[in-house]
Write a protein that holds these residues in place. Structure first.
Motif, PDB file in Angstrom:
ATOM      1  N   THR A   1      13.766  12.360   2.028  1.00  0.00           N
ATOM      2  CA  THR A   1      13.426  10.939   2.049  1.00  0.00           C
ATOM      3  C   THR A   1      12.252  10.640   1.129  1.00  0.00           C
ATOM      4  OG1 THR A   1      14.213  10.746   4.332  1.00  0.00           O
ATOM      5  CG2 THR A   1      12.760   9.005   3.521  1.00  0.00           C
ATOM      6  N   LEU A   2      11.231  11.459   1.181  1.00  0.00           N
ATOM      7  CA  LEU A   2      10.061  11.247   0.323  1.00  0.00           C
ATOM      8  C   LEU A   2      10.442  11.305  -1.154  1.00  0.00           C
ATOM      9  CD1 LEU A   2       7.388  13.326   2.271  1.00  0.00           C
ATOM     10  CD2 LEU A   2       7.489  10.830   2.054  1.00  0.00           C
ATOM     11  N   ARG A   3      11.338  12.198  -1.510  1.00  0.00           N
ATOM     12  CA  ARG A   3      11.796  12.271  -2.909  1.00  0.00           C
ATOM     13  C   ARG A   3      12.567  11.009  -3.290  1.00  0.00           C
ATOM     14  NH1 ARG A   3      11.644  13.953  -6.745  1.00  0.00           N
ATOM     15  NH2 ARG A   3      13.112  15.582  -7.310  1.00  0.00           N
ATOM     16  N   LEU A   4      13.354  10.481  -2.358  1.00  0.00           N
ATOM     17  CA  LEU A   4      14.142   9.285  -2.657  1.00  0.00           C
ATOM     18  C   LEU A   4      13.275   8.056  -2.892  1.00  0.00           C
ATOM     19  CD1 LEU A   4      17.040   9.675  -0.048  1.00  0.00           C
ATOM     20  CD2 LEU A   4      17.257   9.832  -2.527  1.00  0.00           C
ATOM     21  N   ILE A   5      12.144   7.960  -2.235  1.00  0.00           N
ATOM     22  CA  ILE A   5      11.340   6.732  -2.282  1.00  0.00           C
ATOM     23  C   ILE A   5      10.077   6.864  -3.121  1.00  0.00           C
ATOM     24  CG2 ILE A   5      12.177   6.059   0.002  1.00  0.00           C
ATOM     25  CD1 ILE A   5       9.464   6.910   1.142  1.00  0.00           C
ATOM     26  N   GLU A   6       9.804   8.047  -3.657  1.00  0.00           N
ATOM     27  CA  GLU A   6       8.500   8.309  -4.273  1.00  0.00           C
ATOM     28  C   GLU A   6       8.141   7.312  -5.373  1.00  0.00           C
ATOM     29  OE1 GLU A   6       5.847  12.033  -5.987  1.00  0.00           O
ATOM     30  OE2 GLU A   6       8.018  12.248  -5.841  1.00  0.00           O
ATOM     31  N   ASP A   7       9.097   6.924  -6.195  1.00  0.00           N
ATOM     32  CA  ASP A   7       8.804   6.055  -7.343  1.00  0.00           C
ATOM     33  C   ASP A   7       8.969   4.573  -7.039  1.00  0.00           C
ATOM     34  OD1 ASP A   7       8.319   8.316  -8.889  1.00  0.00           O
ATOM     35  OD2 ASP A   7      10.416   8.481  -9.509  1.00  0.00           O
ATOM     36  N   SER A   8       9.188   4.224  -5.788  1.00  0.00           N
ATOM     37  CA  SER A   8       9.432   2.822  -5.440  1.00  0.00           C
ATOM     38  C   SER A   8       8.127   2.037  -5.391  1.00  0.00           C
ATOM     39  CB  SER A   8      10.142   2.732  -4.093  1.00  0.00           C
ATOM     40  OG  SER A   8      11.378   3.437  -4.139  1.00  0.00           O
ATOM     41  N   ASP A   9       8.231   0.746  -5.672  1.00  0.00           N
ATOM     42  CA  ASP A   9       7.048  -0.110  -5.729  1.00  0.00           C
ATOM     43  C   ASP A   9       6.583  -0.566  -4.354  1.00  0.00           C
ATOM     44  OD1 ASP A   9       6.907   0.026  -8.493  1.00  0.00           O
ATOM     45  OD2 ASP A   9       8.248  -1.696  -8.764  1.00  0.00           O
ATOM     46  N   ASP A  10       7.498  -0.736  -3.418  1.00  0.00           N
ATOM     47  CA  ASP A  10       7.139  -1.266  -2.104  1.00  0.00           C
ATOM     48  C   ASP A  10       7.525  -0.259  -1.034  1.00  0.00           C
ATOM     49  OD1 ASP A  10       6.604  -2.655   0.195  1.00  0.00           O
ATOM     50  OD2 ASP A  10       7.622  -4.498  -0.424  1.00  0.00           O
ATOM     51  N   LEU A  11       6.524   0.397  -0.470  1.00  0.00           N
ATOM     52  CA  LEU A  11       6.748   1.372   0.590  1.00  0.00           C
ATOM     53  C   LEU A  11       6.123   0.920   1.911  1.00  0.00           C
ATOM     54  CD1 LEU A  11       6.131   4.734  -1.331  1.00  0.00           C
ATOM     55  CD2 LEU A  11       8.301   3.612  -0.808  1.00  0.00           C
ATOM     56  N   ASP A  12       5.835  -0.351   2.023  1.00  0.00           N
ATOM     57  CA  ASP A  12       5.213  -0.891   3.227  1.00  0.00           C
ATOM     58  C   ASP A  12       6.270  -1.066   4.313  1.00  0.00           C
ATOM     59  OD1 ASP A  12       3.856  -2.227   5.187  1.00  0.00           O
ATOM     60  OD2 ASP A  12       3.236  -3.919   3.932  1.00  0.00           O
ATOM     61  N   PRO A  13       6.183  -0.324   5.423  1.00  0.00           N
ATOM     62  CA  PRO A  13       7.191  -0.466   6.472  1.00  0.00           C
ATOM     63  C   PRO A  13       7.205  -1.850   7.120  1.00  0.00           C
ATOM     64  CG  PRO A  13       5.909   1.554   6.748  1.00  0.00           C
ATOM     65  CD  PRO A  13       5.202   0.731   5.719  1.00  0.00           C
ATOM     66  N   SER A  14       6.155  -2.631   6.924  1.00  0.00           N
ATOM     67  CA  SER A  14       6.083  -3.956   7.538  1.00  0.00           C
ATOM     68  C   SER A  14       6.555  -5.069   6.623  1.00  0.00           C
ATOM     69  CB  SER A  14       4.645  -4.245   7.998  1.00  0.00           C
ATOM     70  OG  SER A  14       4.278  -3.385   9.055  1.00  0.00           O
ATOM     71  N   SER A  15       6.986  -4.741   5.413  1.00  0.00           N
ATOM     72  CA  SER A  15       7.558  -5.744   4.519  1.00  0.00           C
ATOM     73  C   SER A  15       9.076  -5.637   4.548  1.00  0.00           C
ATOM     74  CB  SER A  15       7.062  -5.545   3.087  1.00  0.00           C
ATOM     75  OG  SER A  15       7.670  -4.407   2.491  1.00  0.00           O
ATOM     76  N   VAL A  16       9.749  -6.708   4.188  1.00  0.00           N
ATOM     77  CA  VAL A  16      11.214  -6.689   4.202  1.00  0.00           C
ATOM     78  C   VAL A  16      11.747  -5.647   3.224  1.00  0.00           C
ATOM     79  CG1 VAL A  16      13.289  -8.035   3.768  1.00  0.00           C
ATOM     80  CG2 VAL A  16      11.336  -9.103   4.921  1.00  0.00           C
ATOM     81  N   GLU A  17      11.247  -5.673   1.990  1.00  0.00           N
ATOM     82  CA  GLU A  17      11.745  -4.742   0.981  1.00  0.00           C
ATOM     83  C   GLU A  17      11.417  -3.301   1.353  1.00  0.00           C
ATOM     84  OE1 GLU A  17      13.697  -5.258  -1.492  1.00  0.00           O
ATOM     85  OE2 GLU A  17      13.773  -7.435  -1.268  1.00  0.00           O
ATOM     86  N   GLY A  18      10.178  -3.071   1.816  1.00  0.00           N
ATOM     87  CA  GLY A  18       9.792  -1.720   2.190  1.00  0.00           C
ATOM     88  C   GLY A  18      10.592  -1.200   3.363  1.00  0.00           C
ATOM     89  N   ALA A  19      10.744  -2.010   4.406  1.00  0.00           N
ATOM     90  CA  ALA A  19      11.502  -1.582   5.580  1.00  0.00           C
ATOM     91  C   ALA A  19      12.953  -1.289   5.216  1.00  0.00           C
ATOM     92  CB  ALA A  19      11.428  -2.648   6.661  1.00  0.00           C
TER      93      ALA A  19
END
Length: 641
Positions: A342-360
């Protein structure tokens, strides 16, 4: 990258200090670990003492008949090792045997689902190789609580109430052990387990004749364990002995070789007694037919020969990097590498905030892919994925490309090595959005589910341990009356179909959900974990992202609202999955929840404080130690100074 600001108020502070820190899912275990540190023990002595206390005070979440996975990093070592306390399937645990009894799944309750219990032997191995205390000193805490009593926590009381009919009608020894008055005990009832106290005394006695015994810490602190007052000379000598040990800890182990060898031999004698005398008694007891989760009666098949042939061990950890941090897990016989994926899949993403729509949304969709690969490729029975292939750049990129703006309703494993996955049977639960929460659930038909404990300890010398013990829940199988505990049911995580990496195979470990984590960067370290079955790493993920990327303190990250997918194949009987299923804490906000539903996620509101029971300890770049613990359930605590 912007994270939702951390709330200035937290349910308790992130503890800071320089001496030592402990955190666990029960306040008594945390207090025990800290007591050991205060009396000169190191992190490994403290963890083992706390672990045996967890057997006593959280019997609905773990037990001596269960299993264990831990990450252990002695001071001065760059990487941790895995303490492997997951026993294998017995020799008679064949697919043909289970099918011959009319089963298409391993039952979730009953002795037929028992693997070789691994937790106790693993804890004793850790104490032997990395601890400094004598076994009797370490066990004195748990022995005292078992013999003198402890207040029953609400979760244990609720669990006993839910299985009361099963106990009365089918498991009379469990009814006698947990309902001695004929009815489920109330919360805070003082509960004793003298049979288990006798078992612990037997472990200490097993090595008593091996070499000259060292004076014990239990003698120095005998009042705590209900013994008579020692004279001042004895107390003074014991305290001076502690001080001498304290000065020498940095050069651990702090004894001459002959004394160390004697201590190791005493612990090995206890291990031998446990595996060849205590556990065979349990195996013989469950060999009598008894009620299982499928509603039928079956005899257990664990044998003394299975127990004699196995011992706990250490093995290398696996790891990946994430934004400058090294993240360590156990191998693919656990679910741990799913977090790395999972960490490899999301490492380069801009929004990793679990409380935002895009991040969640991103976290939920990435984890669907990671856990689909877990369910297709993880296991110990042959054919498991090579971790390098799972984490390879090209494969990660191909999986990341599958994440779209809408919630996927597909179970979609990949082919990291070019092989077609062996698909387990999908038992789709379209009627429910609950899915697997990892929390204890029991119904009157005999279906029982247990949960898990967790503990973390770090000491001033830099020793650190993150451990997740589980299994052997009081509701797993009938209590062995002479021992005061029951055997676990980890074989329910195997498949009764050949050719899958998690197929039931004699001598192979069932794939376990137990998945502690250790994260490091130069002099910084984080030991973290959570109960929660399939959700353990999911709940850790949000905490780690808020800490490593969002700048939250550990307590802020643990307190923040959590979420997880249920769109995975449940590791526990009856092994269902919920397409597009998601559980969220209401505190994440109506706007985020509505947006997730609009994207096709099947959202279950779990309440404000329901998901995740993460605890963590660590050391910052400045050398300051810290600890934090989950407030959910009003049971977990951290301590330290």
């Amino acid at each position: 990258m912007t994270f939702t600001p951390a709330a200035s108020f937290t349910t308790r502070p992130t503890l800071l200090g320089t001496f030592g820190m402990s955190a666990s899912t029960h306040w008594t275990a945390t207090a025990t670990a800290q007591s050991v540190l205060e009396r000169g023990g190191n992190a490994f002595d403290a963890a083992v003492a706390a672990a045996f206390v967890l057997h006593v005070v959280e019997p609905h979440l773990n037990g001596p008949g269960g299993d264990l996975v831990a990450l252990v990093r002695p001071a001065g070592q760059a990487e941790p090792v895995v303490l492997m306390g997951q026993g294998p399937a017995p020799a008679r645990a064949t697919i043909e045997h289970f099918r011959g009894r009319g089963l298409d799944l391993v039952p979730g309750a009953g002795g037929l689902a028992a693997a070789v219990p691994g937790a106790v032997d693993a804890w004793l191995l850790l104490l032997r190789d990395h601890g400094t205390w004598e076994l009797g000193d370490v066990l004195a805490y748990a022995t005292g609580y078992a013999r003198d009593g402890h207040p029953l926590v609400a979760g244990a009381a609720a669990t006993i109430s839910r299985v009361a009919d099963l106990f009365r009608d089918h498991w009379p020894t469990s009814a006698e052990r947990w309902m001695p008055e004929g009815t489920p005990p109330a919360v805070d009832t003082l509960v004793r387990n003298p049979a288990y106290a006798d078992v612990l005394d037997g472990l200490s006695a097993a090595g008593a004749g091996v070499g000259p015994a060292r004076g014990t810490h239990a003698q120095a602190d005998h009042v705590q364990h209900g013994e008579a007052e020692a004279d001042h000379a004895q107390r003074g000598k014991a305290e001076a002995d502690l001080a001498q040990r304290d000065d020498a800890q940095a050069d651990h182990p702090s004894r001459d070789r002959a004394t160390r060898d004697d201590r190791a031999a005493r612990i090995d004698a206890a291990r031998e007694h446990w595996m060849t005398a205590v556990l065979p008694e349990a195996a013989a007891f469950i060999a009598q037919p008894h009620r299982h989760a499928d509603g039928a009666d079956h005899p257990g098949i664990l044998a003394a020969e299975d127990l004699a042939a196995w011992r706990a061990s250490f093995e290398p950890a696996v790891s990946t990097s994430f934004r400058g941090w090294d993240v360590f897990k156990a191998g693919t016989w656990t679910q741990g590498p799913a977090l790395l994926h999972t960490l490899r899949l999301i490492e380069d993403s801009d929004d990793l905030d679990p409380s935002s729509v895009e991040g969640a949304h991103l976290l939920l969709e990435a984890q669907k892919l990671s856990y689909a690969d877990r369910d297709a490729w993880f296991g110990d029975a042959g054919g498991a994925v090579d971790l390098d292939a799972l984490l390879a750049d090209a494969y990660v990129a191909s999986r990341r490309a599958l994440i779209g703006p809408e919630a996927s309703t597909q179970w979609h494993p990949g082919s990291p090595e070019g092989r077609d996955p062996v698909l387990p049977p999908l038992r789709t639960d379209h009627a429910s959005t609950d899915g697997s929460t990892g929390e204890p659930t029991v119904d009157r038909s005999g279906q029982t589910r247990g949960d898990t404990c967790h503990l973390d300890v770090i000491d001033r010398w830099g020793n650190v341990v993150s451990a997740t013990p589980s299994g052997g829940w009081l509701q797993s199988s009938p209590t062995v009356p002479s021992l005061g505990f029951c055997l676990g049911t980890r074989l329910q995580a195997t498949w009764l179909a050949p050719g899958h990496p998690a197929s039931l195979t004699p001598g192979r470990r069932p794939r376990t959900t137990l998945t502690p984590t250790l994260v490091s960067r130069r002099d910084e370290v984080i030991a973290i974990g959570s109960p929660g079955g399939d959700q353990q790493d999911q709940w850790q993920l949000t905490v780690l992202l808020r800490m490593l990327v969002g700048g939250y303190s550990a307590q802020q990250a643990i307190d923040a609202p959590n979420l997880n997918i249920t769109a995975l194949i449940d590791s526990f009987w009856p092994r269902t999955w919920v397409p597009a299923g998601v559980a969220v804490e209401d505190r994440i906000g109506d706007e985020v929840i509505a947006a997730l539903e609009q994207r096709g996620h099947r959202v279950r509101r779990a309440g404000d404080w329901a998901l995740g029971r993460v605890t963590a300890v660590g050391r910052g770049a400045d050398g300051v130690l810290w600890a934090a613990a989950n407030p959910r359930g009003a049971q977990g605590y951290a301590a330290g100074r």
